[in-house]
Enzyme design. Structure first.
Site, short mmCIF file in Angstrom:
data_model
loop_
_atom_site.label_atom_id
_atom_site.label_comp_id
_atom_site.label_asym_id
_atom_site.label_seq_id
_atom_site.Cartn_x
_atom_site.Cartn_y
_atom_site.Cartn_z
N LYS A 396 40.67 -18.97 23.47
CA LYS A 396 41.80 -18.45 24.47
C LYS A 396 41.68 -18.53 25.79
CE LYS A 396 43.74 -15.24 20.68
NZ LYS A 396 43.96 -13.99 20.27
N ALA A 505 24.32 -32.57 10.22
CA ALA A 505 23.67 -31.84 11.52
C ALA A 505 22.81 -32.66 12.13
CB ALA A 505 23.16 -30.49 11.00
N GLU A 561 31.05 -22.96 6.44
CA GLU A 561 32.41 -23.11 7.32
C GLU A 561 32.78 -21.94 7.51
OE1 GLU A 561 33.40 -26.16 9.06
OE2 GLU A 561 31.37 -26.70 8.32
N ASP A 572 35.62 -30.17 3.35
CA ASP A 572 34.50 -30.04 4.37
C ASP A 572 33.70 -31.65 3.81
OD1 ASP A 572 32.96 -29.59 6.63
OD2 ASP A 572 31.38 -29.60 5.26
N LYS A 576 33.48 -35.40 5.76
CA LYS A 576 32.00 -36.19 6.15
C LYS A 576 32.17 -37.89 5.35
CE LYS A 576 29.42 -32.12 6.58
NZ LYS A 576 28.44 -31.12 5.88
#
Length: 724
Positions: A396, A505, A561, A572, A576
């Site tokens: 925000k 990662a 997640e 997810d 990938k």
């Protein structure tokens, strides 16, 4: 300018001598030798009168007829060097408000620093191309008498400043041995002394005069400029087309255009000349200057390459015959970026990446900021790389440097920064405008969010030469049309899109895949597991640890997640897989992947209420309904001496991609997968007897942040490839 004001040296010296012997004696400035000897006998202290301090007015002069005049721009400096030559001074010191002559304008290149020494020729080249400290002709009197010129700071008198003395070797002297070496081979020796610019210039071009003949075109072109009193700053000519472009001051552009059209009026009417044009947008000259450029290869290449990487378009190129300078013309709005890029390219300053971090208060963004802070000094010392975080945003709020490119202090609490007075509501248009205005040539956006709206900005950023690092998979696995548009923008604008961390990662999965493809290997099949959550869950669950408890532990360790259902539904992992498949050249989308979800639709689509912790607790409670069925699948696998693994397969030949929970035996590479590990096996035409395997821990914010950091370092090394 000072040009055109030429001292009458004999008359000047005669008048100076007359003043010295007449009025200077009468006014007591000094005493004549005979009187000085007598006075010395009477009082030795009076001998100091033979070394007087003379204060003279600069800038003003008189003509030979006695008419008062001025020496025009930099006239005071010119006065000093004239007096130095006339009085046979041992040195000239010019007191300025800067610490000597700088490697670049510090207002545009904050990393610029004072140059310790220059040759007269180098200083004049720098001055000609815009360096404001000295005027080129003001040094001419000192060149004639080889008088050193010192440029020092009146507000910092302890600093030695810059000394200007001696001539550069002539081109014939430099070329005597005929040996050319690459400048990078001379470790620690930088071939240039500085980078400078001339703003507000225009390009005047005559095209297609081949019917007339090149020699005549050049003669008439330059003659028209001389007759009109136009100051021509640069000239380039294309002999094949008898076309000529000159660079002139912007305020003389229209006058030069009129003069040229008048000269070639007949040829224009007969179409013997295609066109005569003048640029209507502000342009600037950017030049590198230094004696060390001669007989050193790669200097121009480093210069041009640095501008290309900064997404700066070159309109005109010219190199002086002395090989002491190379000048280019660029758009006026790109001048500062070009100066900084060139300054970094020759290691006149460290390579600095201007970085914007989106999602800076999340677990991933916070981990990245911690790692950047921890390695800041090491990057500077070992890689000559600086990371300037110019903006940080949360979902925000955002905070930006007070001016474009100003670094934020990331050692402060980021959450406090984004709730403080300087924070603003998140405005992606304003953030993008700041990025586009940043003059740092190496701009990077690190998108630690999982926001599809932000992924929509990638194409625009790369179209502006802004590099992107995206650990999320919204763009890499998003709509194929958007993916293709981003790729096209990347290729067209020399921008980089790094997303190694989006799969595995910190594991080098994508890097390995690219290396295989680029070295000519043919990848036939990829298989493995790319979900650290699934790896942990099925390594942990057993008779005593239910499925829901294993998921809870994975959540507690930050392996999942934010919404664990993305892991358990296979969503997810599917993203990938799409990233990997597209890297292999397959036009695959999410809906093309055959995926097994471990969740029933009622849990997968349920709207949970409350904060994050409450939602997670509610999900775990619902997952308890799956403990029995999952335990039965686990037991069934164990009866056959198998292990449950969430396995993916990409078959390149068929283009099929799948991902499902499988019971693997001891011969499968996934059998011994541990905790939060990922594993990818590459089956290729070279790796036939056994696959190439990349395996390692790949879940959690620290590992993901390390992958992002590695992507940033890859960019930093790419930015520095043209440096020593």
């Amino acid at each position: 300018s000072t040009g055109g004001v030429v001292p009458l040296w004999e008359e000047t010296e005669r008048r100076m001598q007359a003043w010295w012997e007449g009025e200077a004696v009468r006014e007591g400035v000094h005493v004549e030798d005979d009187d000085a000897d007598a006075d010395a006998n009477a009082n030795d202290a009076d001998a100091d009168h033979t070394a007087p301090i003379v204060i003279a007015t600069g800038f003003v002069a008189t003509s030979s007829e006695g008419v008062p005049t001025t020496l025009k721009r930099s006239g005071s400096d010119y006065s000093a060097t004239i007096f130095a030559k006339v009085t046979h001074a041992s040195r000239v010191t010019m007191w300025k408000n800067t610490d000597g002559v700088y490697t670049a304008d510090p207002r545009r290149v904050p990393e610029a620093f004072s140059i310790s020494s220059l040759k007269y020729d180098e200083a004049m080249e720098l001055a000609y191309f815009g360096a404001q400290v000295l005027h080129p002709l003001a040094m001419v009197p000192c060149i004639d008498s080889n008088i050193p010129v010192y440029v020092r700071n009146i507000f910092n008198p302890a600093f030695e400043g810059t000394v200007i003395q001696g001539r550069c070797a002539s081109l014939s002297e430099v070329n005597k041995d005929g040996k050319v070496v690459n400048w990078r081979s001379k470790r620690g020796v930088i071939p240039i002394k500085g980078i400078t610019s001339v703003d507000r210039v225009s390009l005047l071009t005559l095209e297609g005069a081949s019917v007339i003949g090149g020699a005549e075109v050049a003669e008439r072109f330059m003659g028209s400029m001389a007759d009109a009193g136009i100051n021509v700053l640069m000239v380039t000519q294309a002999s094949s087309e008898s076309s000529i472009t000159v660079v002139v001051p912007e305020d003389q552009g229209k006058k030069a255009l009129g003069a040229l059209r008048s000269t070639f009026e007949l040829e224009l009417s007969r179409s013997n000349v295609n066109a005569i044009s003048l640029t209507d947008t502000p342009m600037s000259i950017v030049a590198i200057v230094g004696e060390g450029m001669a007989m050193n290869s790669g200097v121009s290449a480093s210069f041009m390459s640095s501008l290309a990487k900064a997404n700066v378009n070159i309109r005109v190129i010219a190199q002086g015959s002395s090989e002491r300078q190379v000048a280019v013309v660029v758009a006026g709005e790109d001048t500062s970026r070009a100066l900084r890029a060139a300054h970094m390219a020759f290691t006149l300053s460290q390579t600095t990446c201007s970085v914007v971090i989106l999602g800076g208060t999340g677990k991933l963004g916070s981990a990245l900021i911690r790692q950047l802070n921890a390695q800041k000094e090491s990057l500077k010392k070992n890689l000559n790389l600086g990371v300037c975080v110019s903006a940080i945003a949360s979902r925000k709020k955002m905070i930006m440097g007070e001016s474009s490119g100003l670094c934020l202090s990331t050692s402060a609490d980021v959450d406090e920064m984004l709730t403080g007075e300087k924070a603003k509501d998140l405005d992606m248009e304003a953030l993008t405008a700041m990025l586009e205005a940043d003059v740092n040539p190496h701009r990077v956006v690190v998108d630690c969010t999982n926001d599809d709206g932000i992924a929509g900005f990638y194409e625009r950023w790369m179209s502006s030469g802004i590099n992107v690092i995206s650990p999320g998979r919204r763009a890499g696995a998003g709509p194929l049309s958007r993916y293709d548009a981003i790729r096209e923008a990347q290729r067209a604008n020399s921008a980089e899109w790094q997303y190694e961390s989006s799969v595995g990662a910190a594991l080098p999965i994508l890097t390995t895949l690219r290396d295989l493809l680029q070295t000519g290997d043919e990848v036939q099949r990829l298989r493995g597991c790319v979900s650290g959550t699934m790896a942990y869950v099925f390594r942990t669950m057993d008779e005593n640890t239910p499925f829901s408890e294993a998921v809870r532990q994975a959540m507690e360790k930050d392996f999942t997640e934010n919404d664990v259902r993305e892991d358990l539904s296979g969503y997810d992992a599917t993203r990938k897989i799409v990233v990997l498949a597209r890297e292999l050249g397959l036009n695959v989308s999410m809906e093309d992947v055959e995926v097994e979800s471990l969740l029933p639709d009622d849990i997968r689509n349920k709207e949970y209420e409350g904060d994050t912790e409450a939602m997670r607790a509610a999900v775990i409670e619902d997952l308890k309904a799956l403990d029995g069925p999952m335990l039965e699948r686990w037991r069934e696998a164990r009866r056959d001496d198998r292990e449950l693994r969430y396995k993916f397969v990409i078959d390149v030949a068929t283009g099929k991609c799948s991902c499902k929970l499988s019971a693997v035996d001891s011969k499968d590479t996934l059998y011994r997968l541990r905790n939060n590990e990922n594993l990818v096996a590459f089956e290729t035409t070279r790796y036939t007897t056994s696959p190439l395997i990349v395996k390692g821990a790949a879940a959690g914010p620290e590992l993901a942040a390390a992958g992002i950091f590695a992507d940033l370092l890859r960019l930093g090394r790419a930015f520095s490839t043209s440096q020593t």
